[in-house]
Design an enzyme around this catalytic site. Sequence first.
Site, PDB file in Angstrom:
ATOM      1  N   SER A  41     -41.595  63.093 -70.408  1.00 39.80           N
ATOM      2  CA  SER A  41     -41.454  63.424 -69.069  1.00 39.80           C
ATOM      3  C   SER A  41     -41.803  64.869 -68.466  1.00 39.80           C
ATOM      4  O   SER A  41     -42.872  65.120 -68.307  1.00 39.80           O
ATOM      5  CB  SER A  41     -39.842  62.992 -68.640  1.00 39.80           C
ATOM      6  OG  SER A  41     -39.611  63.104 -67.218  1.00 39.80           O
ATOM      7  N   LYS A  67     -44.024  59.209 -70.911  1.00 43.89           N
ATOM      8  CA  LYS A  67     -43.252  58.863 -69.719  1.00 43.89           C
ATOM      9  C   LYS A  67     -43.964  59.411 -68.391  1.00 43.89           C
ATOM     10  O   LYS A  67     -43.559  60.602 -68.245  1.00 43.89           O
ATOM     11  CB  LYS A  67     -41.935  59.203 -70.034  1.00 43.89           C
ATOM     12  CG  LYS A  67     -40.823  58.808 -68.590  1.00 43.89           C
ATOM     13  CD  LYS A  67     -39.723  59.426 -68.892  1.00 43.89           C
ATOM     14  CE  LYS A  67     -38.757  58.872 -67.508  1.00 43.89           C
ATOM     15  NZ  LYS A  67     -38.698  59.658 -66.437  1.00 43.89           N
ATOM     16  N   GLN A  74     -38.342  59.405 -61.093  1.00 42.58           N
ATOM     17  CA  GLN A  74     -36.821  58.559 -60.588  1.00 42.58           C
ATOM     18  C   GLN A  74     -36.348  59.432 -59.636  1.00 42.58           C
ATOM     19  O   GLN A  74     -36.362  60.593 -59.423  1.00 42.58           O
ATOM     20  CB  GLN A  74     -35.824  58.307 -61.722  1.00 42.58           C
ATOM     21  CG  GLN A  74     -36.185  57.181 -62.780  1.00 42.58           C
ATOM     22  CD  GLN A  74     -37.225  57.707 -63.752  1.00 42.58           C
ATOM     23  OE1 GLN A  74     -37.455  59.117 -64.265  1.00 42.58           O
ATOM     24  NE2 GLN A  74     -38.099  56.889 -63.897  1.00 42.58           N
TER      25      GLN A  74
END
Length: 392
Positions: free
Chosen positions: A295, A320, A324
């Site tokens: 991420s 990733k 979100q």
Amino acid sequence: MKKRLNTIAIILITAVATYIFTTYLYFGSPLYTNNLVTNPKLSKVIWLLKKYYYEPKDISDQKLIDGAIDGIAASVNDPYTEYFTKKEFNEFVIQSKGTYFGIGIKIEPGEHYIEVVTSFEGSPAYMAGIKPGDKIIKVNGISLTAKDIDKAASLMRGPKGTPVTVTVLRDGSSKPIDFKIVRDEIKIKTVSSKIFDNTIGYIKITNFDENTPQDFMAAYDKLKSSGCRALIIDLRFNPGGLLESVVDVASNFLKKGELIVYLKDRYNNKQYFKSYKNGDTVTPLVVLTNRYSASASEILAGCLKDQKRAKIVGEKTFGKGVVQQVFELGDGSAIKITVSQYLLPSGAYINKKGIKPDIQVLQPKEYQDKMNVPLNKDLQLKKAIEILKSSI
């Protein structure tokens, strides 16, 4: 009588109109509520559980609601879209903010009891004398086992200045030891640093929270004042964190206006994040990654690689490439939803693919999944030092 009927009719019409309006406001169409929230099958299952489940004490409206929402979130088959109860959301916020009120220890479940991994330096627990390896058996007189780690964390947290008693078993001690500790503000440490050979700086980032950018710069300034002429940024085992934080850190090594990352949502809307300042574009950089770098850590590694600002050494990253957003639900609970994908400056979409290092180096087999590796065994770090020595 006629007047009374008219009043009732007005109330009913107002209620129906309010229902339709609020349903449309939240879901886009009143049909959504008719098909899901008031679905007769769902209502029947709830009724059957409440009527026939053999342990009525295990059935409550709140449990059923939480379970239903959790199931809805899970139905999209996205590992990053999830529902948080009030308690779970409080924990999530603490991790994001990087500060809380408590005693300042890291714990993990042991074989029988909760074990202390470390006491943060300078924390109330550290000053009181709690040590790594201590086994927590009670907090404020409440007995705990290895399964009660969430309960223990909750009991040890509390308002600043309030006391808490932690009872531990310690190897070499015949009796449990009580520590009476006064809670204080605890800052979660995500940045650590050191210097090798008086010239090569090393900064490890374990997570990107609200405090990471300022802590990173403080560490880097200290290294430069110590003679640092090259820098290693260690992102191994870093699961990610806040997008804003990684943008701040990346900006320290790029020219103003250089692209760091951009987001694309379901409507093909794009949002660009660029360096907001003229950072250090001269100091040689190496970034360490492994399969657990994910991420936000992939954004930092990827943008520095794409902008030809750093060499990546180690293993391919986790992969990733989605972002979100958290939506609070009004009662302390929240839902985290994957709302967009992110792309690196080159346009690469790394989700489920990861970022390949410029130089692949695997750790010795016995250390491949361990965070703490002796320096003489850390092949990835040794390679980074070797590369930087040749560039200064």
